[in-house]
Design an enzyme around this catalytic site. Structure first.
Site, PDB file in Angstrom:
ATOM      1  N   LYS A 529       6.903  19.974  13.599  1.00 52.01           N
ATOM      2  CA  LYS A 529       6.177  18.769  13.275  1.00 52.01           C
ATOM      3  C   LYS A 529       7.140  17.680  12.827  1.00 52.01           C
ATOM      4  O   LYS A 529       6.817  16.499  12.807  1.00 52.01           O
ATOM      5  CB  LYS A 529       5.196  19.062  12.143  1.00 52.01           C
ATOM      6  CG  LYS A 529       4.189  20.143  12.451  1.00 52.01           C
ATOM      7  CD  LYS A 529       3.338  20.438  11.222  1.00 52.01           C
ATOM      8  CE  LYS A 529       2.435  21.623  11.491  1.00 52.01           C
ATOM      9  NZ  LYS A 529       1.688  22.005  10.255  1.00 52.01           N
ATOM     10  N   GLY A 530       8.352  18.109  12.443  1.00 50.62           N
ATOM     11  CA  GLY A 530       9.268  17.207  11.751  1.00 50.62           C
ATOM     12  C   GLY A 530       9.657  15.962  12.509  1.00 50.62           C
ATOM     13  O   GLY A 530       9.793  14.892  11.930  1.00 50.62           O
ATOM     14  N   GLU A 585      14.941  15.700  17.635  1.00 48.36           N
ATOM     15  CA  GLU A 585      14.795  16.532  16.441  1.00 48.36           C
ATOM     16  C   GLU A 585      14.828  15.664  15.192  1.00 48.36           C
ATOM     17  O   GLU A 585      15.366  14.561  15.204  1.00 48.36           O
ATOM     18  CB  GLU A 585      15.934  17.551  16.362  1.00 48.36           C
ATOM     19  CG  GLU A 585      15.552  18.954  16.808  1.00 48.36           C
ATOM     20  CD  GLU A 585      14.729  19.689  15.746  1.00 48.36           C
ATOM     21  OE1 GLU A 585      13.984  19.048  14.985  1.00 48.36           O
ATOM     22  OE2 GLU A 585      14.828  20.920  15.694  1.00 48.36           O
ATOM     23  N   ASP A 589      21.030  21.393  11.751  1.00 52.38           N
ATOM     24  CA  ASP A 589      22.011  21.988  10.838  1.00 52.38           C
ATOM     25  C   ASP A 589      22.753  23.118  11.526  1.00 52.38           C
ATOM     26  O   ASP A 589      23.849  22.929  12.022  1.00 52.38           O
ATOM     27  CB  ASP A 589      21.375  22.410   9.510  1.00 52.38           C
ATOM     28  CG  ASP A 589      20.080  23.157   9.679  1.00 52.38           C
ATOM     29  OD1 ASP A 589      19.865  23.787  10.721  1.00 52.38           O
ATOM     30  OD2 ASP A 589      19.273  23.120   8.742  1.00 52.38           O
ATOM     31  N   VAL A 639      16.523  18.225   2.525  1.00 52.65           N
ATOM     32  CA  VAL A 639      15.912  16.906   2.502  1.00 52.65           C
ATOM     33  C   VAL A 639      14.469  16.955   2.995  1.00 52.65           C
ATOM     34  O   VAL A 639      14.085  17.842   3.762  1.00 52.65           O
ATOM     35  CB  VAL A 639      16.718  15.909   3.361  1.00 52.65           C
ATOM     36  CG1 VAL A 639      18.083  15.662   2.756  1.00 52.65           C
ATOM     37  CG2 VAL A 639      16.852  16.400   4.791  1.00 52.65           C
ATOM     38  N   ASP A 645       9.567  18.420   5.745  1.00 51.34           N
ATOM     39  CA  ASP A 645       8.769  18.961   4.653  1.00 51.34           C
ATOM     40  C   ASP A 645       9.508  20.026   3.862  1.00 51.34           C
ATOM     41  O   ASP A 645      10.554  20.532   4.280  1.00 51.34           O
ATOM     42  CB  ASP A 645       7.489  19.591   5.226  1.00 51.34           C
ATOM     43  CG  ASP A 645       7.765  20.938   5.891  1.00 51.34           C
ATOM     44  OD1 ASP A 645       7.218  21.962   5.453  1.00 51.34           O
ATOM     45  OD2 ASP A 645       8.577  20.974   6.861  1.00 51.34           O
TER      46      ASP A 645
END
Length: 661
Positions: A529-530, A585, A589, A639, A645
């Site tokens: 969802k990000g 995205e 990371d 973050v 989230d």
């Protein structure tokens, strides 16, 4: 002697200062005087080599008997040079009378308006014609070195801040001044060499204008009696002041961020003030700044509160400083209907006509209640176990059976008290608020739960000890403040990247992708969802054809560490064979997720695959993944915000912050 011809020097200055770039549209302001005629001819000489388009604007002020002659001369000059000309007729004298200003100032304002109108027209023409415009029109004015020195002296003599000592800036927004480093004698020599005449405005010699006396008497006297390079040195000092002012302005903005409350950050002095707004300066933070920044921060706040800089002087900033430094509380009336109130550790500025509602709005912004509807409450049987009693600031428990009168939610009244110790010691509410340094502007606006004259709870502070839940309690009254809970949630986040910086960077990414995919269609695949927030904003900034799809892919559970296991929870709706794909995205990371997707999309026949992420943490990388488009590189911190989230919370924050775990 100056190096090179006038045209060569002006050409170098244009390039070095970025005044004009290939593809620009340039409007020259031409009065018919020597300076503007020289500017027009130089720009005409340079336009083909530098690759820009040129037009001219002449403003007829309706003031002088021979103004028609100026207009006709400029029309002839532009026709001969093949330069399109717009002539605007204005009534400077009438405008000056209506606005209570000098005709000199009125003329300047009306010229600026005329130039802006022509620039807007040309920008709109270019857009309608489908031209690829580099940037908005440049407006070229003919100020020269003596003009700059004259301005520095004029501002210095009448009293000025460092900003006023900058003189005339070579580049100021879309306005450029290619002749700013040239002497008047060099400009006239250039025209005489080309047998070019010019018009003379007799008002430029009139001693009625202060600037004329500086230009005709003071500067020549300085050069003949003090130093032959006086004008040049004064202009150079102005350039040094401009560099110093630019540096101090960045320091002032940073200091304002440290000294102002979160809802008071200045967007820029001189903006129209928001109605009902209060600017709050934290005095402890202000006193930690150097004195020069203290003054600049206060001036910045004062100007933004006023909505303008006119009528604001150093004496008003000094008055604010004295108020901030005095013992106890106090207030101060300032220009533009501004009231400054010092209340304990804060200095609060608001417009006088909106101060009451501003204070209430500001109180509500803290999450503290301004009406009884802000509260939620319920009653239930108490099951012993003191560890269950809430320990946060937004939900409190009370022994329901100790309430002797009816429960009410109200503002304070004379005679209200609160019990402050388990032994029964109490204080008047007025004394408690003074001791706790609750701002004066809040005291009569906070709505509190009460049992008769006993205050049960002062939100943000303490509950009445008499009503505490004990092992003898049978029924509990739970009272909570949802707004305060939400505020405290936000206070668990340290801002890492501001919303405005995110928007600016997304615009740059959109421009870069549009250039790279010119003539092609790009297919964006957002990772839910990000990336949803980021991809929607990015797509709006891409100018080539765009199609979109979504996948839900995760290697996180509900914690802050990647599980290392990539799972597809939602697949794409459409095939991607032959498409140019960009995977979008929110954050990269370890790189496992995008590496997995890259392999998958290759197998499904994508013509090309690139990766775009809002955030990148290269320190966490465990694959050799290369990200093609990156918004921000960030440190290895967890973050949230802008779609990201923590355990499904904080996605809706408009900024990116670090969770204080």
């Amino acid at each position: 002697m100056p190096s090179g011809t006038l045209a060569q020097r002006v050409g170098r200055r244009i390039q070095e200062d970025g005044m004009i770039v290939p593809g620009d549209r340039v409007i020259a302001g031409v009065s018919g005087g020597a300076d503007s005629v020289c500017l027009l001819l130089l720009l005409a000489e340079l336009r083909e080599r530098e690759g820009f388009s040129l037009r001219a604007v002449h403003v007829h002020h309706g003031l002088r008997a021979d103004a028609d002659g100026d207009r006709d001369y400029v029309s002839m000059l532009c026709a001969k040079a093949g330069i399109p000309l717009t002539v605007e007729q204005v009534r400077a004298g009438e405008y000056a009378r209506r606005r209570h200003m000098s005709t000199e100032e009125a003329g300047r304002v009306l010229r600026q308006q005329a130039f802006a109108r022509e620039a807007k027209r040309w920008d709109e023409e270019a857009a309608e014609a489908g031209e690829k415009t580099v940037r908005p029109c440049r407006i070229a004015l003919a100020h020269h070195l003596e003009d700059c020195a004259e301005t520095v002296l004029f501002n210095l003599c009448r009293g000025s801040s460092l900003a006023g000592l900058r003189g005339i800036l070579p580049v100021n927004g879309s306005t450029i001044r290619p002749l700013i480093g040239e002497r008047r004698e060099e400009i006239e020599a250039y025209l005489r060499a080309g047998n070019v005449t010019w018009r003379t405005d007799e008002s430029n010699a009139s001693p009625a204008y202060t600037r004329n006396r500086i230009r005709g008497d003071i500067l020549p006297l300085l050069e003949s009696e003090v130093n032959s390079g006086a004008a040049k040195h004064i202009a150079a000092a102005g350039a040094e002041a401009a560099a110093a002012e630019a540096f101090l302005e960045t320091q002032t903005a940073a200091a304002a961020g440290r000294c102002l409350s979160a809802d008071s950050i200045c967007a820029g002095a001189g903006k129209t003030p928001a109605r009902g707004r209060v600017w709050t300066v934290r005095l402890t933070a202000l006193r930690m700044e150097p004195e020069i920044l203290q003054r600049r921060v206060l001036y910045r706040v004062l100007a933004e509160c006023a909505g303008k800089k006119k009528d604001l002087e150093a004496v008003h900033v000094e008055a604010l400083l004295r108020l901030a430094g005095r013992r106890g509380n106090g207030s101060l009336s300032l220009p533009c209907g501004i009231t400054a109130v010092k209340s304990y550790g804060e200095l609060r500025l608001s417009r006088g006509d909106t101060a009451p509602s501003a204070a209430e709005d500001d109180l509500a912004a803290t999450g503290l209640p301004v009406s009884g509807t802000a509260y939620e409450y319920s009653k239930f049987a108490y099951v012993p176990g003191l560890s269950a009693i809430p320990q946060n600031n937004y939900t409190k428990w009370f022994d329901y059976d100790r309430i002797s009168a009816s429960l009410s939610f109200r503002r304070r009244r004379k005679g209200d008290r609160i019990t402050v110790t388990d032994e029964g010691a109490s204080k008047t509410l007025a004394r408690y608020m003074i001791d706790e340094k609750i701002p004066v502007s809040y005291r009569d606006r906070i709505v509190m739960p009460a049992d008769g004259s006993e205050i049960l709870w002062i939100p943000g502070h303490r509950i009445n000890a008499h009503y505490k839940v004990t092992d003898k309690t049978k029924r509990v009254l739970q009272i909570s403040l949802p707004d305060l809970r939400r505020k405290e949630m936000n206070e668990q986040i340290d801002v890492l990247i501001e919303e405005k910086d995110i928007e600016k960077r997304i615009c740059s990414l959109g421009e870069q992708i549009s250039r790279d995919y010119e003539g092609r269609e790009v297919h964006l695949i957002g990772i839910l969802k990000g990336a949803s927030f980021f991809m929607c904003e990015l797509a709006k900034r891409i100018t080539v054809p765009v199609s979109i799809d979504f996948m839900s892919v995760s290697s996180y559970g509900s914690g802050t560490e990647s599980s290392g296991v990539v799972r597809i929870k939602k697949d794409m709706d459409e095939p991607i064979e032959g498409m140019d794909v960009i995977v979008v995205e929110d954050i990269v990371d370890s790189g496992r997720t995008l590496s997995f997707l890259g392999d998958l999309l290759k197998k499904r026949g994508a013509a090309s695959i690139r990766y775009c992420t809002l955030l990148d943490k290269p320190d966490r990388r465990v694959t050799d993944l290369k990200v093609d488009y990156t918004g921000f590189v960030i440190p290895d911190k967890f973050v949230v915000g802008y779609g990201m989230d923590y355990d499904q919370k904080y996605r809706n924050l408009p900024y990116i912050g670090v969770v204080k775990l």
